[in-house]
Design a protein around this motif. Structure first.
Motif, PDB file in Angstrom:
ATOM      1  N   ILE A 185      12.589  35.359  -9.003  1.00 40.67           N
ATOM      2  CA  ILE A 185      11.344  34.840 -10.651  1.00 40.67           C
ATOM      3  C   ILE A 185      10.224  36.056 -10.737  1.00 40.67           C
ATOM      4  CG2 ILE A 185       9.975  33.042 -12.176  1.00 40.67           C
ATOM      5  CD1 ILE A 185      13.358  33.540 -11.887  1.00 40.67           C
ATOM      6  N   GLY A 186       9.448  35.815  -9.707  1.00 38.67           N
ATOM      7  CA  GLY A 186       7.954  36.873  -9.831  1.00 38.67           C
ATOM      8  C   GLY A 186       7.944  38.634 -10.140  1.00 38.67           C
ATOM      9  N   THR A 187       9.057  38.659  -9.516  1.00 42.03           N
ATOM     10  CA  THR A 187       9.098  40.202  -9.712  1.00 42.03           C
ATOM     11  C   THR A 187       9.936  40.149 -11.829  1.00 42.03           C
ATOM     12  OG1 THR A 187       9.673  39.941  -7.365  1.00 42.03           O
ATOM     13  CG2 THR A 187      11.327  42.169  -9.051  1.00 42.03           C
ATOM     14  N   LEU A 188      10.998  39.052 -11.690  1.00 47.32           N
ATOM     15  CA  LEU A 188      11.553  39.067 -13.095  1.00 47.32           C
ATOM     16  C   LEU A 188       9.894  39.412 -13.639  1.00 47.32           C
ATOM     17  CD1 LEU A 188      13.948  38.767 -15.128  1.00 47.32           C
ATOM     18  CD2 LEU A 188      14.098  36.414 -14.152  1.00 47.32           C
ATOM     19  N   ALA A 189       9.272  38.273 -13.199  1.00 49.76           N
ATOM     20  CA  ALA A 189       8.492  38.057 -14.277  1.00 49.76           C
ATOM     21  C   ALA A 189       7.148  39.394 -14.569  1.00 49.76           C
ATOM     22  CB  ALA A 189       7.834  36.708 -14.611  1.00 49.76           C
ATOM     23  N   ALA A 190       7.554  40.038 -13.260  1.00 48.74           N
ATOM     24  CA  ALA A 190       6.444  41.174 -13.706  1.00 48.74           C
ATOM     25  C   ALA A 190       7.448  42.342 -14.672  1.00 48.74           C
ATOM     26  CB  ALA A 190       5.984  41.969 -11.758  1.00 48.74           C
ATOM     27  N   VAL A 191       8.428  42.629 -14.282  1.00 48.14           N
ATOM     28  CA  VAL A 191       9.154  43.227 -15.554  1.00 48.14           C
ATOM     29  C   VAL A 191       9.196  43.058 -16.754  1.00 48.14           C
ATOM     30  CG1 VAL A 191      11.504  44.244 -15.485  1.00 48.14           C
ATOM     31  CG2 VAL A 191      10.778  44.151 -13.121  1.00 48.14           C
ATOM     32  N   ALA A 192       9.516  42.060 -16.999  1.00 49.70           N
ATOM     33  CA  ALA A 192       9.405  40.850 -18.024  1.00 49.70           C
ATOM     34  C   ALA A 192       8.159  41.326 -19.052  1.00 49.70           C
ATOM     35  CB  ALA A 192      10.701  39.799 -18.709  1.00 49.70           C
ATOM     36  N   LEU A 249      11.230  33.091 -23.124  1.00 54.93           N
ATOM     37  CA  LEU A 249      12.868  33.421 -21.651  1.00 54.93           C
ATOM     38  C   LEU A 249      12.500  33.694 -20.272  1.00 54.93           C
ATOM     39  CD1 LEU A 249      15.765  34.552 -22.245  1.00 54.93           C
ATOM     40  CD2 LEU A 249      14.877  36.877 -22.145  1.00 54.93           C
ATOM     41  N   VAL A 250      11.848  34.146 -19.606  1.00 59.13           N
ATOM     42  CA  VAL A 250      11.492  33.858 -18.121  1.00 59.13           C
ATOM     43  C   VAL A 250      11.223  32.342 -17.842  1.00 59.13           C
ATOM     44  CG1 VAL A 250      10.042  34.526 -16.198  1.00 59.13           C
ATOM     45  CG2 VAL A 250      10.849  36.825 -17.853  1.00 59.13           C
ATOM     46  N   GLY A 251      10.545  31.588 -18.025  1.00 58.83           N
ATOM     47  CA  GLY A 251      10.369  30.469 -18.141  1.00 58.83           C
ATOM     48  C   GLY A 251      11.280  29.610 -18.734  1.00 58.83           C
ATOM     49  N   GLY A 252      12.602  30.145 -19.653  1.00 59.17           N
ATOM     50  CA  GLY A 252      13.609  29.227 -19.676  1.00 59.17           C
ATOM     51  C   GLY A 252      14.701  28.715 -17.689  1.00 59.17           C
ATOM     52  N   PHE A 253      13.992  30.134 -17.749  1.00 58.11           N
ATOM     53  CA  PHE A 253      15.414  30.784 -16.404  1.00 58.11           C
ATOM     54  C   PHE A 253      15.018  30.296 -15.607  1.00 58.11           C
ATOM     55  CE2 PHE A 253      16.600  33.626 -13.563  1.00 58.11           C
ATOM     56  CZ  PHE A 253      17.902  33.428 -13.601  1.00 58.11           C
ATOM     57  N   ALA A 254      13.874  29.929 -15.606  1.00 56.47           N
ATOM     58  CA  ALA A 254      13.123  29.276 -13.823  1.00 56.47           C
ATOM     59  C   ALA A 254      13.271  28.009 -13.708  1.00 56.47           C
ATOM     60  CB  ALA A 254      11.449  29.681 -14.301  1.00 56.47           C
ATOM     61  N   PHE A 268       1.282  35.962 -16.788  1.00 56.23           N
ATOM     62  CA  PHE A 268       1.949  36.601 -17.310  1.00 56.23           C
ATOM     63  C   PHE A 268       1.703  37.550 -18.005  1.00 56.23           C
ATOM     64  CE2 PHE A 268       5.347  37.874 -20.547  1.00 56.23           C
ATOM     65  CZ  PHE A 268       6.562  37.585 -19.880  1.00 56.23           C
ATOM     66  N   LEU A 269       0.452  37.827 -18.679  1.00 55.69           N
ATOM     67  CA  LEU A 269      -0.597  38.221 -19.301  1.00 55.69           C
ATOM     68  C   LEU A 269      -1.187  39.430 -18.331  1.00 55.69           C
ATOM     69  CD1 LEU A 269      -1.970  36.487 -21.584  1.00 55.69           C
ATOM     70  CD2 LEU A 269      -0.742  38.423 -22.330  1.00 55.69           C
ATOM     71  N   VAL A 270      -1.699  39.219 -16.991  1.00 55.13           N
ATOM     72  CA  VAL A 270      -1.810  39.366 -16.097  1.00 55.13           C
ATOM     73  C   VAL A 270      -0.990  40.474 -15.418  1.00 55.13           C
ATOM     74  CG1 VAL A 270      -3.108  39.674 -13.762  1.00 55.13           C
ATOM     75  CG2 VAL A 270      -3.959  38.280 -15.746  1.00 55.13           C
ATOM     76  N   LEU A 271       0.234  40.210 -15.438  1.00 52.66           N
ATOM     77  CA  LEU A 271       1.685  40.941 -15.063  1.00 52.66           C
ATOM     78  C   LEU A 271       1.603  42.220 -16.021  1.00 52.66           C
ATOM     79  CD1 LEU A 271       3.754  38.164 -13.852  1.00 52.66           C
ATOM     80  CD2 LEU A 271       2.150  39.934 -12.112  1.00 52.66           C
ATOM     81  N   ALA A 272       1.969  42.144 -16.833  1.00 52.06           N
ATOM     82  CA  ALA A 272       1.279  43.439 -18.274  1.00 52.06           C
ATOM     83  C   ALA A 272       0.282  43.906 -17.971  1.00 52.06           C
ATOM     84  CB  ALA A 272       1.259  42.557 -19.451  1.00 52.06           C
ATOM     85  N   TRP A 273      -0.292  44.423 -17.225  1.00 56.69           N
ATOM     86  CA  TRP A 273      -1.370  44.754 -16.914  1.00 56.69           C
ATOM     87  C   TRP A 273      -0.914  46.221 -16.905  1.00 56.69           C
ATOM     88  CZ3 TRP A 273      -5.821  45.630 -19.019  1.00 56.69           C
ATOM     89  CH2 TRP A 273      -7.614  46.748 -19.276  1.00 56.69           C
ATOM     90  N   PRO A 274      -0.493  46.518 -15.906  1.00 58.04           N
ATOM     91  CA  PRO A 274      -0.038  47.527 -15.891  1.00 58.04           C
ATOM     92  C   PRO A 274       0.511  48.445 -16.997  1.00 58.04           C
ATOM     93  CG  PRO A 274       0.621  46.805 -13.700  1.00 58.04           C
ATOM     94  CD  PRO A 274       0.049  45.205 -15.049  1.00 58.04           C
TER      95      PRO A 274
END
Length: 94
Positions: free
Chosen positions: A2-9, A45-50, A75-81
């Motif tokens: 889920i973490g990888t999916l969230a980072a990609v999303a 969407l990712v939260g619903g999947f989790a 999620f916002l921190v994961l969007a930084w890159p």
């Protein structure tokens, strides 16, 4: 997983010029409002999947607003890159 999916999303809105991968905007470039809207949609969407995965393996543990605020911040921190790539490092013409 889920973490990888969230980072990609979280980074997907910054790597595409089409709105929700379907339609190009009239102006040719997608503005920040559309990117933010896509991020919020993907967050849900990712939260619903989790939540779906959790319900398949155990009873769902109900959360308070603090959990969702922390998850949104992560999620916002994961969007930084993707944000840095789109607005700071990207050279014109790429």
């Amino acid at each position: 997983m889920i973490g990888t999916l969230a980072a990609v999303a979280a980074n997907v809105p910054f790597f595409s010029e089409k709105i929700f991968f379907f339609r190009a905007p009239q102006s040719g470039t997608k503005n920040f409002f559309w990117r933010l809207l896509e991020m919020m949609f993907l967050f849900v969407l990712v939260g619903g999947f989790a939540r779906f995965l959790e319900s398949r393996f155990s009873p769902v543990h109900e959360q308070n607003w603090q959990f969702y605020a922390s998850a949104l911040a992560l999620f916002l921190v994961l969007a930084w890159p993707g944000f840095v790539w789109r607005f700071f490092w990207r050279k014109p013409g790429l």
